[in-house]
Scaffold this motif. Structure first.
Motif, PDB file in Angstrom:
ATOM      1  N   ASN A 193       0.840  -1.196   0.000  1.00 55.93           N
ATOM      2  CA  ASN A 193       0.000   0.000   0.000  1.00 55.93           C
ATOM      3  C   ASN A 193       0.877   1.248   0.000  1.00 55.93           C
ATOM      4  N   VAL A 194       0.787   2.025  -1.050  1.00 55.79           N
ATOM      5  CA  VAL A 194       1.673   3.177  -1.237  1.00 55.79           C
ATOM      6  C   VAL A 194       1.507   4.215  -0.134  1.00 55.79           C
ATOM      7  N   TYR A 195       0.260   4.428   0.314  1.00 50.48           N
ATOM      8  CA  TYR A 195       0.013   5.436   1.347  1.00 50.48           C
ATOM      9  C   TYR A 195       0.575   5.005   2.696  1.00 50.48           C
ATOM     10  N   SER A 196       0.542   3.716   2.968  1.00 46.40           N
ATOM     11  CA  SER A 196       1.144   3.199   4.199  1.00 46.40           C
ATOM     12  C   SER A 196       2.646   3.453   4.197  1.00 46.40           C
ATOM     13  N   CYS A 197       3.276   3.241   3.052  1.00 50.75           N
ATOM     14  CA  CYS A 197       4.722   3.471   2.951  1.00 50.75           C
ATOM     15  C   CYS A 197       5.054   4.950   3.125  1.00 50.75           C
ATOM     16  N   ALA A 198       4.220   5.815   2.545  1.00 55.25           N
ATOM     17  CA  ALA A 198       4.436   7.253   2.689  1.00 55.25           C
ATOM     18  C   ALA A 198       4.280   7.677   4.149  1.00 55.25           C
ATOM     19  N   LEU A 200       4.679   5.749   6.730  1.00 56.67           N
ATOM     20  CA  LEU A 200       5.793   5.137   7.447  1.00 56.67           C
ATOM     21  C   LEU A 200       7.036   6.032   7.351  1.00 56.67           C
ATOM     22  N   SER A 201       7.258   6.562   6.164  1.00 52.55           N
ATOM     23  CA  SER A 201       8.387   7.467   5.967  1.00 52.55           C
ATOM     24  C   SER A 201       8.287   8.677   6.888  1.00 52.55           C
ATOM     25  N   ALA A 217      13.491   6.645   6.936  1.00 53.13           N
ATOM     26  CA  ALA A 217      12.516   7.572   6.352  1.00 53.13           C
ATOM     27  C   ALA A 217      12.721   7.686   4.855  1.00 53.13           C
ATOM     28  N   GLU A 218      13.979   7.793   4.434  1.00 48.83           N
ATOM     29  CA  GLU A 218      14.291   7.879   3.003  1.00 48.83           C
ATOM     30  C   GLU A 218      14.026   6.548   2.305  1.00 48.83           C
TER      31      GLU A 218
END
Length: 246
Positions: A193-198, A200-201, A217-218
Motif C-alpha cells: 500500500n503506497v500510502y502506508s509506505c508514505a 511510514l516514511s 525515512a528515506e
C-alpha cells in the motif's frame, strides 16, 4: 485460444462468443462456482449486462458459498449497480457472508460500513466491531485494511455524545495510538500500500510511534515512489479473477 487471430475483429467476436458459451456450460451444467463467477465477470466486463451479472453473483454466493461472488454482489448493492437501487443493509449482509468465508475485501467493506455513518437506519454504527473486521481483513493480507487501521489510530475516532463535550481521552472511542498506527502502516507497506509506505516514511522522519531514523525515512519514501510508479505504469484490466492463482 489456438486458431484465433486477435488482430481480426471477427475472430475476436467469435472468441468472446465461445467464451460466453463455455462459461454458461461450466456454470449451469457443471455447476462449477469458479466458472459461475467468471460468467458474472464476463457479463459485467464484456457484455455490460449488469443485471444478469448481479443475478449470477448473488446466486453463486447463496447457492455455492463462493466468497468473491458475495463480495461482488455486495458491491453491486452498495453502488446500486445492476439492481433497482442501492441497499446498504443488503450490501452489509453479503459482505458479512464473504467475510465469514475468508474473503479479505469483504471484511474490509463490512468493517467500513460498521464504522462509517450512513443514511440506512437499519445499520447501527459499531466502531468496535468495525475495527475487529478491519483487523481480520488486514491479517488476511488486505493492504487497504491495514492502511485504514493505521489512519484511524493516527487520528483516533471520537465518540458521538449528544450535547456533551467530553474531555481528553474520554472523548475518543478509539484513542490515538501512534505505536499501533506505525505497526499497521508497516504491515500495509509490506503488502504494497503506497500510502502506508508514505506514512511510514513520515513516522520515521518525525519519530511518531517509532524512534527517529532519517535513513529509514528515506528508504520508505523511495519504496512509496517505486510503488506509485508501478501503479501508474500497470493500469490494466484484471479479467478472469475467479480463477485461483497458479
Amino acid at each position: 485460444m489456438a486458431g484465433y487471430d486477435f488482430k481480426s475483429e471477427e475472430d475476436v467476436k467469435e472468441f468472446l462468443k465461445n467464451l460466453g458459451i463455455e462459461y454458461r456450460f461450466g456454470c449451469y451444467s457443471e455447476k462449477n462456482p469458479e466458472v459461475c463467477h467468471l460468467l458474472g465477470d464476463y457479463l459485467e466486463s464484456i457484455k455490460k449486462d449488469y443485471e444478469k451479472a448481479a443475478t449470477v453473483y448473488k446466486s453463486n454466493c447463496d447457492d455455492y458459498k463462493y466468497p468473491k461472488s458475495c463480495l461482488k454482489f455486495g458491491s453491486y448493492m452498495l453502488l446500486g449497480k445492476g439492481v433497482r437501487q442501492s441497499d446498504y443493509k443488503c450490501a452489509y449482509d453479503y459482505f458479512n457472508k464473504g467475510c465469514e468465508l475468508g474473503n479479505d475485501a469483504s471484511c474490509l467493506h463490512q468493517g467500513l460500513l460498521s464504522i462509517c455513518d450512513n443514511e440506512d437506519k437499519r445499520l447501527v454504527r459499531d466502531v468496535a466491531k468495525g475495527m475487529s473486521l478491519l483487523e481480520k481483513s488486514c491479517n488476511l493480507n488486505n493492504a487497504n485494511a491495514c492502511y485504514y487501521l493505521s489512519g484511524m489510530y493516527i487520528s483516533g475516532i471520537k465518540k458521538e455524545e449528544k450535547g456533551e463535550n467530553l474531555p481528553g481521552l474520554e472523548s475518543y472511542q478509539v484513542p490515538k495510538d501512534m505505536k499501533k498506527a506505525f505497526e499497521y502502516a508497516l504491515q500495509g507497506c509490506n503488502l504494497g500500500n503506497v500510502y502506508s509506505c508514505a506514512n511510514l516514511s513520515q513516522m520515521y522522519r518525525k519519530g511518531d510511534g517509532v524512534e527517529k531514523n532519517a535513513e529509514l525515512a528515506e528508504k520508505y519514501k523511495a519504496i512509496a515512489l517505486d510503488i506509485q510508479e508501478q501503479i501508474t505504469s500497470n493500469k490494466t484490466l484484471s479479467f478472469q479473477e475467479g480463477l485461483p492463482a497458479t
